[in-house]
Design an enzyme around this catalytic site. Sequence first.
Site, PDB file in Angstrom:
ATOM      1  N   CYS A 125       0.828  -1.208   0.000  1.00 28.78           N
ATOM      2  CA  CYS A 125       0.000   0.000   0.000  1.00 28.78           C
ATOM      3  C   CYS A 125       0.865   1.262   0.000  1.00 28.78           C
ATOM      4  O   CYS A 125       0.657   2.170  -0.815  1.00 28.78           O
ATOM      5  CB  CYS A 125      -0.950  -0.008   1.190  1.00 28.78           C
ATOM      6  SG  CYS A 125      -0.179  -0.437   2.763  1.00 28.78           S
TER       7      CYS A 125
HETATM    8  N1  LIG Z   1      -4.450  -3.985   4.989  1.00 29.38           N
HETATM    9  C1  LIG Z   1      -3.877  -3.323   3.983  1.00 29.38           C
HETATM   10  O1  LIG Z   1      -4.021  -2.104   3.845  1.00 29.38           O
HETATM   11  C2  LIG Z   1      -3.041  -4.068   2.963  1.00 29.38           C
HETATM   12  C3  LIG Z   1      -2.703  -3.407   1.771  1.00 29.38           C
HETATM   13  C4  LIG Z   1      -1.953  -4.081   0.795  1.00 29.38           C
HETATM   14  C5  LIG Z   1      -1.553  -5.390   1.034  1.00 29.38           C
HETATM   15  N2  LIG Z   1      -1.881  -6.006   2.208  1.00 29.38           N
HETATM   16  C6  LIG Z   1      -1.433  -7.406   2.383  1.00 29.38           C
HETATM   17  O2  LIG Z   1      -2.555  -8.244   2.073  1.00 29.38           O
HETATM   18  C7  LIG Z   1      -2.526  -9.408   2.907  1.00 29.38           C
HETATM   19  C8  LIG Z   1      -3.824  -9.469   3.713  1.00 29.38           C
HETATM   20  O3  LIG Z   1      -3.893  -8.303   4.499  1.00 29.38           O
HETATM   21  P1  LIG Z   1      -5.117  -7.993   5.470  1.00 29.38           P
HETATM   22  O4  LIG Z   1      -4.922  -6.609   5.939  1.00 29.38           O
HETATM   23  O5  LIG Z   1      -6.398  -8.365   4.823  1.00 29.38           O
HETATM   24  O6  LIG Z   1      -4.804  -9.026   6.666  1.00 29.38           O
HETATM   25  P2  LIG Z   1      -5.825  -9.623   7.717  1.00 29.38           P
HETATM   26  O7  LIG Z   1      -6.952  -8.675   7.922  1.00 29.38           O
HETATM   27  O8  LIG Z   1      -5.014 -10.025   8.882  1.00 29.38           O
HETATM   28  O9  LIG Z   1      -6.414 -10.930   7.009  1.00 29.38           O
HETATM   29  C9  LIG Z   1      -5.651 -12.070   6.728  1.00 29.38           C
HETATM   30  C10 LIG Z   1      -6.547 -13.136   6.100  1.00 29.38           C
HETATM   31  O10 LIG Z   1      -5.734 -14.266   5.749  1.00 29.38           O
HETATM   32  C11 LIG Z   1      -6.281 -15.462   6.333  1.00 29.38           C
HETATM   33  N3  LIG Z   1      -5.121 -16.281   6.698  1.00 29.38           N
HETATM   34  C12 LIG Z   1      -4.251 -16.085   7.725  1.00 29.38           C
HETATM   35  N4  LIG Z   1      -3.275 -17.019   7.700  1.00 29.38           N
HETATM   36  C13 LIG Z   1      -3.534 -17.825   6.635  1.00 29.38           C
HETATM   37  C14 LIG Z   1      -2.892 -18.983   6.088  1.00 29.38           C
HETATM   38  N5  LIG Z   1      -1.782 -19.495   6.639  1.00 29.38           N
HETATM   39  N6  LIG Z   1      -3.448 -19.561   5.002  1.00 29.38           N
HETATM   40  C15 LIG Z   1      -4.572 -19.055   4.440  1.00 29.38           C
HETATM   41  N7  LIG Z   1      -5.218 -17.952   4.900  1.00 29.38           N
HETATM   42  C16 LIG Z   1      -4.713 -17.349   5.989  1.00 29.38           C
HETATM   43  C17 LIG Z   1      -7.113 -14.995   7.503  1.00 29.38           C
HETATM   44  O11 LIG Z   1      -8.238 -15.835   7.742  1.00 29.38           O
HETATM   45  P3  LIG Z   1      -8.170 -17.232   8.494  1.00 29.38           P
HETATM   46  O12 LIG Z   1      -7.069 -17.148   9.518  1.00 29.38           O
HETATM   47  O13 LIG Z   1      -9.533 -17.398   9.068  1.00 29.38           O
HETATM   48  O14 LIG Z   1      -7.885 -18.258   7.416  1.00 29.38           O
HETATM   49  C18 LIG Z   1      -7.655 -13.647   7.010  1.00 29.38           C
HETATM   50  O15 LIG Z   1      -8.818 -13.840   6.235  1.00 29.38           O
HETATM   51  C19 LIG Z   1      -1.279  -9.274   3.807  1.00 29.38           C
HETATM   52  O16 LIG Z   1      -0.229  -9.993   3.244  1.00 29.38           O
HETATM   53  C20 LIG Z   1      -1.010  -7.774   3.788  1.00 29.38           C
HETATM   54  O17 LIG Z   1       0.343  -7.463   4.017  1.00 29.38           O
HETATM   55  C21 LIG Z   1      -2.629  -5.381   3.167  1.00 29.38           C
END
Ligand SMILES: NC(=O)c1ccc[n+]([C@@H]2O[C@H](COP(=O)([O-])OP(=O)(O)OC[C@H]3O[C@@H](n4cnc5c(N)ncnc54)[C@H](OP(=O)(O)O)[C@@H]3O)[C@@H](O)[C@H]2O)c1
Length: 340
Positions: free
Chosen positions: A148
């Site tokens: 981001c």
């Molecule tokens: N938030 C932002 O602004 C942003 C922007 C750009 C990129 N990102 C990136 O996008 C990704 C997701 O970010 P987020 O903010 O949505 O994180 P988040 O809110 O913590 O969500 C993570 C998701 O991944 C799942 N998960 C966790 N461990 C897993 C595994 N080992 N295998 C499969 N699923 C798994 C979780 O659900 P369950 O544990 O129930 O499976 C949850 O649905 C991250 O890598 C982050 O760095 C985030």
Amino acid sequence: MIKASVIGGTGYMGFELLRILSRHPKVELCEVTSRSSAGKKIAQVYPALGRIIDKEYVPEIAHPEESDVVFVAAPHGSSMEIVPSLLSAGCRVIDLSGDYRLGNAMEYERWYGKRHTDPANLSKAVYGLTELNRNEIKHAQLVANPGCYPTGALLALIPLAWSNAISGDVIIDSKSGTSGAGATPGEFTHHPAVAANVMPYKVGTHRHLPEIENVLRQISSKVGEVSFTPHLVPIVRGIQTSCYVRISPDADFEGIMKHYHVFAENNKFVRLVDGVPRLPSVIGSNYCDVALMRVSRSLVSAFSAIDNLCKGGSGQAVQNMNVMFGLDESTGLESPGLGV
Ligand SMILES: NC(=O)c1ccc[n+]([C@@H]2O[C@H](COP(=O)([O-])OP(=O)(O)OC[C@H]3O[C@@H](n4cnc5c(N)ncnc54)[C@H](OP(=O)(O)O)[C@@H]3O)[C@@H](O)[C@H]2O)c1
């Protein structure tokens, strides 16, 4: 129709993907995973999707061969465990984590503190800043969606780097809402810690720094040291970035501005604004608002505003999917920002 699945559908990125994909005219949603909410209706976890998506979470993708594209919105470290089997099943993959963004396994280990377990695909991944790599994204099987902060910083700085006017250090100061840290509550995102605070963190050590540096250095050899300081501010969505850049004192500012005009003309989601970009104009949208100002003979300030969940993540991922499947880049992404 493009058959799309989402891994990590309970996270903030997952939610934003579902919000966008549910209105995308060319997408049929297949499987959406969550290990912790498997069996629950998506709308139970995100009531905003009630009457819009009538599906349940599954613990993992059971039929990858039935999806044309899989969005992996899982934490870094877990993506690289998941992606190889999806690619082997023939899916095209857009990974939203940092696992495939850096050029090689050594650099990954240095910044992420762990060994890369899929170096073969790391070297094949295309860095998915759409405005920069559209032609490569078109044919990619694996797209590493940008972070981001790098999205906001790079869209503010790329035209300046192209103008070849940079002649020294680049200082990047970004302010982010707390949704950038994901859905799991943490010490630093706890309401009392952020509600009346502006907090710099990971100064000089944030994992998005090498992503920004790599791109800037590919464009211009005159980029000096790059400093990046992220801050948490008491808002939920949005990143406001201010970049302070030394340029050669004899640089032609009008010439530099031409690069910004051309960049905005060629890229639907980059808008060059008068004054400074405002977060309310971009929140809820895939737009990145950009401005450049000369502050002295040899200093300029470049600004951008994005919604971290949309252009900074899920919106850009859908933009990349559109490019990969030959659709108009803005399909399903035309919502304006909230404005106020
Ligand atoms: N938030 C932002 O602004 C942003 C922007 C750009 C990129 N990102 C990136 O996008 C990704 C997701 O970010 P987020 O903010 O949505 O994180 P988040 O809110 O913590 O969500 C993570 C998701 O991944 C799942 N998960 C966790 N461990 C897993 C595994 N080992 N295998 C499969 N699923 C798994 C979780 O659900 P369950 O544990 O129930 O499976 C949850 O649905 C991250 O890598 C982050 O760095 C985030």
